[in-house]
Scaffold this active site. Structure first.
Site, PDB file in Angstrom:
ATOM      1  N   SER A 250      48.776  37.601  34.041  1.00  0.00           N
ATOM      2  CA  SER A 250      49.397  38.461  35.041  1.00  0.00           C
ATOM      3  C   SER A 250      50.292  39.518  34.415  1.00  0.00           C
ATOM      4  O   SER A 250      50.485  40.591  34.982  1.00  0.00           O
ATOM      5  CB  SER A 250      50.213  37.608  36.020  1.00  0.00           C
ATOM      6  OG  SER A 250      51.210  36.875  35.318  1.00  0.00           O
ATOM      7  N   LYS A 269      49.812  36.824  21.857  1.00  0.00           N
ATOM      8  CA  LYS A 269      50.065  37.208  23.241  1.00  0.00           C
ATOM      9  C   LYS A 269      50.961  38.441  23.239  1.00  0.00           C
ATOM     10  O   LYS A 269      52.099  38.383  22.781  1.00  0.00           O
ATOM     11  CB  LYS A 269      50.726  36.049  23.988  1.00  0.00           C
ATOM     12  CG  LYS A 269      50.747  36.191  25.492  1.00  0.00           C
ATOM     13  CD  LYS A 269      51.216  34.894  26.133  1.00  0.00           C
ATOM     14  CE  LYS A 269      51.065  34.934  27.638  1.00  0.00           C
ATOM     15  NZ  LYS A 269      51.464  33.658  28.258  1.00  0.00           N
ATOM     16  N   ASP A 319      48.668  29.209  18.693  1.00  0.00           N
ATOM     17  CA  ASP A 319      47.456  28.575  18.174  1.00  0.00           C
ATOM     18  C   ASP A 319      46.222  29.254  18.757  1.00  0.00           C
ATOM     19  O   ASP A 319      46.220  29.660  19.929  1.00  0.00           O
ATOM     20  CB  ASP A 319      47.443  27.090  18.548  1.00  0.00           C
ATOM     21  CG  ASP A 319      48.140  26.242  17.500  1.00  0.00           C
ATOM     22  OD1 ASP A 319      48.046  26.575  16.317  1.00  0.00           O
ATOM     23  OD2 ASP A 319      48.779  25.251  17.883  1.00  0.00           O
ATOM     24  N   TYR A 320      45.170  29.308  17.957  1.00  0.00           N
ATOM     25  CA  TYR A 320      43.899  29.856  18.426  1.00  0.00           C
ATOM     26  C   TYR A 320      42.963  28.704  18.765  1.00  0.00           C
ATOM     27  O   TYR A 320      42.580  27.920  17.895  1.00  0.00           O
ATOM     28  CB  TYR A 320      43.275  30.753  17.364  1.00  0.00           C
ATOM     29  CG  TYR A 320      41.870  31.203  17.696  1.00  0.00           C
ATOM     30  CD1 TYR A 320      41.574  31.795  18.924  1.00  0.00           C
ATOM     31  CD2 TYR A 320      40.833  31.032  16.784  1.00  0.00           C
ATOM     32  CE1 TYR A 320      40.294  32.200  19.228  1.00  0.00           C
ATOM     33  CE2 TYR A 320      39.548  31.441  17.078  1.00  0.00           C
ATOM     34  CZ  TYR A 320      39.278  32.022  18.305  1.00  0.00           C
ATOM     35  OH  TYR A 320      37.995  32.424  18.612  1.00  0.00           O
ATOM     36  N   ASP A 364      51.803  24.109  36.710  1.00  0.00           N
ATOM     37  CA  ASP A 364      50.576  24.882  36.942  1.00  0.00           C
ATOM     38  C   ASP A 364      49.437  24.321  36.098  1.00  0.00           C
ATOM     39  O   ASP A 364      48.674  25.070  35.494  1.00  0.00           O
ATOM     40  CB  ASP A 364      50.813  26.358  36.618  1.00  0.00           C
ATOM     41  CG  ASP A 364      49.705  27.255  37.173  1.00  0.00           C
ATOM     42  OD1 ASP A 364      48.975  26.795  38.074  1.00  0.00           O
ATOM     43  OD2 ASP A 364      49.563  28.392  36.709  1.00  0.00           O
TER      44      ASP A 364
END
Length: 947
Positions: A250, A269, A319-320, A364
């Site tokens: 979002s 991010k 982390d990926y 969530d």
């Protein structure tokens, strides 16, 4: 062309000093300040000279660099912007006017001066280029961010600078000097820069400012090496090579990035500062950062390695997870088998426990927020809506269970009912979401799913969900313990870990949960093993009953012990139909002495039924014992094998073992032997007490007096009356069309109506069929016309009903046959209007043609009456009477309304009275649906209880 704004007053006043102004702009400014002469009349020649003077001053000035953008004022009146790279003027060269491409938005921009005297660019209000839209970005931004995609663009957004610099090529000398001073640039990069014609040159000050931001916003981390030395690691944007976009949220975008130093891949991010402040997301960014700092460096939760920033963006290095989301895995296989569900479920449960132990409530949880790494281990992410708990006090190490929620967060399909109704969020909310995820792994879809969020919330608050056919019995039992409306009664994490489904998982062994290889991934397939009942739930209660009977019967008589064992169902004699004959009959005194103890009513009944008669031979006693044991077995089977899942022929799992029949009877001390000889009559009393409790007859009111002609008994009372919109449809096509939307209603019937050891409504109905086998041996052979009576349509054929049943009800064969044949003939010929009188007589208000506004009356004697009237002054006409006592009459709620008002008025609710062939559909207000279905259920079971 730009709009040149110039004051004629200034140029007419300085007409006498026009020659001096050509040589020196300073003298021109002094003339403008000191000259106050008023305008005088002039000739056209003078005006022409003035215009030439203006043009020459703007374009042909020597030794000056006129850098005006939107006005014709000289450079001395312009605010200096140090972030614009302005090439120096070259003597002897006449500067050319730049070729400008002016858009409709940039053409109206002008320079204004703030309090500090710096120039601030303006754009259209509310656009991403508007520097006035944000308080923290007054000037010189570097990047433009699209608020929806959060993609960083390498384009400045100061419009006045853009107007000056676009399509303007700097002199060759400056380019050469720039190239000479930057010898470290690769040839490939030079070619890319030359090919990029839209690139805007940056000033040295702007470049230095960006470098300062990279140093100031870099992440600094101190680690301890293998040698014991402390090493400082510094990371910023330039240390990562950014690749493809992994996803977007979002207010953020996740990009795959590679560390240039170590070569390790991360998921970075990127959060745009402008968008975060504009959308008021600063709080959620801080929550996510603090939550990840609490939980990082542990399997099961995404780890946060670095956080740094530059002038425009924040960066979270995470982390990926190379295998994507859990939702993608579920969609790939549609469902997951039991082994995969157990493996991933154990990891999710362990991660939730770790979060709760550290005072973090996710709020969530959903398959989209559960990622899978390269070794198929789950990683919970997206803590933007998490709740960070504070410890109860400074000394305590525990966190509170729940807290008051100030805002609604979460996804509709996984939100807990306490958050919807009471606005409380706590650890049970994450457990609720865990139950929904386990359900979705097996079924392929969440348990609460509707066309919009409003209907989804309605399903959650009413606990309206159903298991699909073939759903594993053990997992079904687990989900029933998790999806409970009251958080205090919901299963906790330790209880879930001890459930039979996770019996093979050792939650104390960290390596077995996280370091073991995942099972073979595949879709769920129903097997005989998956449909077996939970072993621990079936064995434990039966064992305790047997021990109880043995302990209480050994003191009195050993033969009674054998009889009790046969009744308990564990002895083989009970199945063979034989029981041992007592050697000696106990005396009344012995019975009276033992009556003070708690004796099982089932053992007493079995003893009396198997007691040898004094005046009969042994063969007669053996026959009676066989009949009694067989009757006990059939009675047990009728109560235990009829609990089916709605809509299927699959038995409902036995979550709690049903107590014996004797538990429904109060054991009282027996004073003489006669009380024992009357046990067969007591058995009938037991069966009567098992039935639902009959409602107390209340005094009649004016309501009953008004509807007295339609009440069949003086004790009959009206439970509910009100307006409805009713119509009739065939049951089979209606249920096929709305298969996913029909749910049994009401779900929350009072315990008094469900007094049969907390059995379901369907079990009570089936048991009622067994108790009334004299009337209806099979539901399939029942006649709907006995339950739904339509007085006005006995002589009329319904176009939607089956021809055989609707044609034979109270019809004269000769009259009806001729009438139908005559209508059929004229209809084929196209002259059906010739029978106008007949059609007018038969064309009354029909529920099959269109919905009718009716009045529905529900009484205590298991009757639902449907009335209609044309206007207020006319009398009510009874068009249908529904006898609710029959087992094939049941009530349902249609969650998705099919009316024309469903889009405009979401408060319309629908409930259905279903039968074998036809169903009556009623439209009422949404909040009245549960009230109507409860009244119908009370009426039905009150009538059953009286029988």
């Amino acid at each position: 062309m730009h709009k040149f704004r110039y004051s004629l007053h200034q140029h007419y006043s300085k007409r006498n000093s026009s020659d001096k102004s050509k040589d020196s702009p300073i003298s021109q400014n002094s003339n403008e300040e000191n000259d106050s002469t008023k305008l005088s009349s002039s000739s056209l020649q003078d005006l022409h000279d003035d215009l030439d003077d203006i043009y020459n001053n703007y374009t042909l000035a020597q030794g000056t660099n006129n850098n005006s953008v939107d006005t014709l004022d000289s450079e001395n009146n312009q605010a200096i912007n140090k972030f614009i790279d302005k090439p120096p003027a070259i003597h002897g060269m006449e500067p050319q006017l730049p070729v400008m491409h002016v858009s409709s938005r940039l053409s109206s921009l002008g320079n204004t001066t703030n309090e500090t005297g710096e120039s601030i660019a303006k754009s259209a209000p509310g656009t991403p280029l508007s520097s006035h839209s944000f308080d923290f970005r007054p000037h010189h931004p570097r990047a433009v961010t699209n608020s929806s995609l959060n993609v960083l663009l390498d384009t400045p957004n100061v419009s006045s600078e853009f107007n000056h610099l676009v399509d303007q090529t700097p002199p060759n000398e400056s380019v050469e000097r720039f190239d000479d001073s930057n010898n470290t640039v690769d040839n490939t990069e030079e070619e890319e820069n030359n090919d990029d014609t839209d690139e805007i040159p940056k000033s040295e000050t702007l470049k230095q400012n960006e470098e300062n931001w990279e140093k100031k916003g870099a992440a600094v981390k101190t680690i301890k090496t293998m040698d014991g030395e402390m090493k400082t690691i510094r990371r910023n944007v330039t240390d990562f090579k950014f690749g493809k976009e992994l996803g977007e949220g979002s207010y953020s975008t996740v990009i795959l990035a590679t560390d240039k130093i170590t070569g390790k891949q991360y998921a970075v991010k990127v959060l745009d500062k402008r968008h975060i402040i504009k959308e008021k997301k600063v709080k959620y960014v801080n929550i996510e950062k603090h939550a990840l700092n609490r939980l990082s460096n542990r399997l099961g939760v995404i780890s946060l390695y670095f956080t740094f920033q530059d002038k425009d963006s924040l960066y979270f290095v995470l982390d990926y997870a190379s295998n994507g989301e859990l939702l993608t895995l579920i969609k790939r296989y549609n469902t997951l088998n039991e082994e995969c569900t157990r493996h991933f479920g154990a990891q999710i449960l362990d991660a939730i426990k770790y979060m709760h132990d550290n005072g973090v409530i996710h709020r969530d949880l959903k398959p989209e927020n559960i990622l899978l790494d390269d070794k198929m281990r789950i990683q919970i992410t997206d803590f933007g809506t998490a709740r960070l708990l504070e410890k109860k006090n400074d000394e305590s190490e525990e966190y509170p269970v729940d807290v008051r929620a100030k805002s609604f967060v979460g996804t509709a399909e996984y939100v807990s009912p306490e958050l919807l109704e009471n606005k409380y969020c706590g650890k049970p909310g994450d457990v609720w979401a865990f139950g929904c995820i386990i359900y979705q792994m097996i079924a392929g879809k969440p348990p609460f799913k509707a066309t919009n969020e409003y209907l989804t919330f309605q399903k959650i608050t009413k606990l309206q969900f159903a298991f699909s056919a073939g759903f594993p019995t053990i997992i079904r039992d687990l989900i029933k313990k998790i999806l409970v409306l009251q958080p205090s009664r919901r299963a906790t994490i330790p209880e879930i870990q001890k459930h039979y489904f996770f019996q093979s998982v050792d939650f104390k062994d960290f390596d077995s949960i996280w370091l073991s290889d995942p099972p073979e991934i595949g879709p769920y397939k129903m097997t005989a093993k998956s449909m077996m009942k939970v072993p621990e739930l079936n064995k434990a209660p039966i064992t305790t009953v047997i021990k109880k009977n043995v302990k209480k019967s050994t003191n009195s008589n050993s033969n009674t012990n054998n009889v009790a064992t046969a009744v308990g169902g564990s002895s083989s004699n009970g199945h063979k139909g034989s029981s041992p004959t007592p050697e000696k009959e106990p005396s009344p005194a012995t019975i009276n002495n033992k009556s003070t103890e708690k004796v099982s009513a089932a053992s007493v009944a079995a003893y009396v039924l198997n007691k040898p008669a004094t005046n009969q031979n042994s063969s007669t006693s053996e026959d009676s014992s066989k009949r009694s044991s067989n009757s006990n077995e059939t009675r047990k089977l009728s109560y235990s094998q009829q609990d089916y899942i709605p809509g299927t022929n699959i038995l409902r799992p036995q979550i709690s073992t049903r107590p014996s029949v004797g538990s429904y009877v109060k054991t009282t001390p027996s004073k003489d032997r006669k009380t024992l000889t009357k046990v067969p009559s007591n058995i009938h009393q037991q069966q009567e007490k098992v039935k639902p409790k009959v409602m107390e007859v209340k005094p009649a009111t004016t309501l009953e007096a008004a509807w007295e002609p339609y009440l069949t008994h003086p004790d009959e009372r009206i439970l509910r009356i009100g307006p409805v919109i009713a119509h009739k449809e065939p049951t089979e096509p209606f249920e096929k069309k709305n298969k996913a939307s029909l749910h049994i209603s009401p779900l929350d019937i009072n315990k008094e109506q469900r007094s049969r050891s907390n059995t379901s409504l369907l079990t009570q109905i089936v048991n009622e069929v067994n108790n009334n086998t004299s009337e209806l041996k099979k539901v399939e052979n029942a006649d709907e016309s006995l339950a739904i009576i339509e007085p006005q349509y006995n002589m009329k054929r319904s176009p939607t009903s089956d021809s055989k049943k609707s044609m034979d009800i109270e019809r004269s064969a000769s009259t009806s046959g001729s009438r139908i044949s005559k209508k059929a003939i004229f209809k084929k010929l196209g002259f059906s209007h010739l029978e106008k009188n007949d059609s007018e007589e038969s064309n009354g208000p029909s529920l099959t043609e269109k919905p009718q506004t009716c009045t529905l009356v529900v009484t205590t004697h298991g009757r639902a009456l449907l009335f209609i009237r044309n206007d207020i002054e006319s009398n009510y006409l009874l068009i249908a009477e529904i006898k609710l006592k029959y087992p094939f009459i049941h009530f349902q709620e249609l969650v998705i309304s099919q009316t024309k008002f469903s889009k405009l008025v979401p408060s319309v609710g629908v409930f259905v009275i279903s039968s074998i062939d036809n169903s009556l559909i009623f439209e009422v207000e949404k909040f009245e649906v549960n009230q109507w279905t409860e009244a119908l259920a009370k009426s039905k079971y009150n009538e059953i209880g009286k029988r």
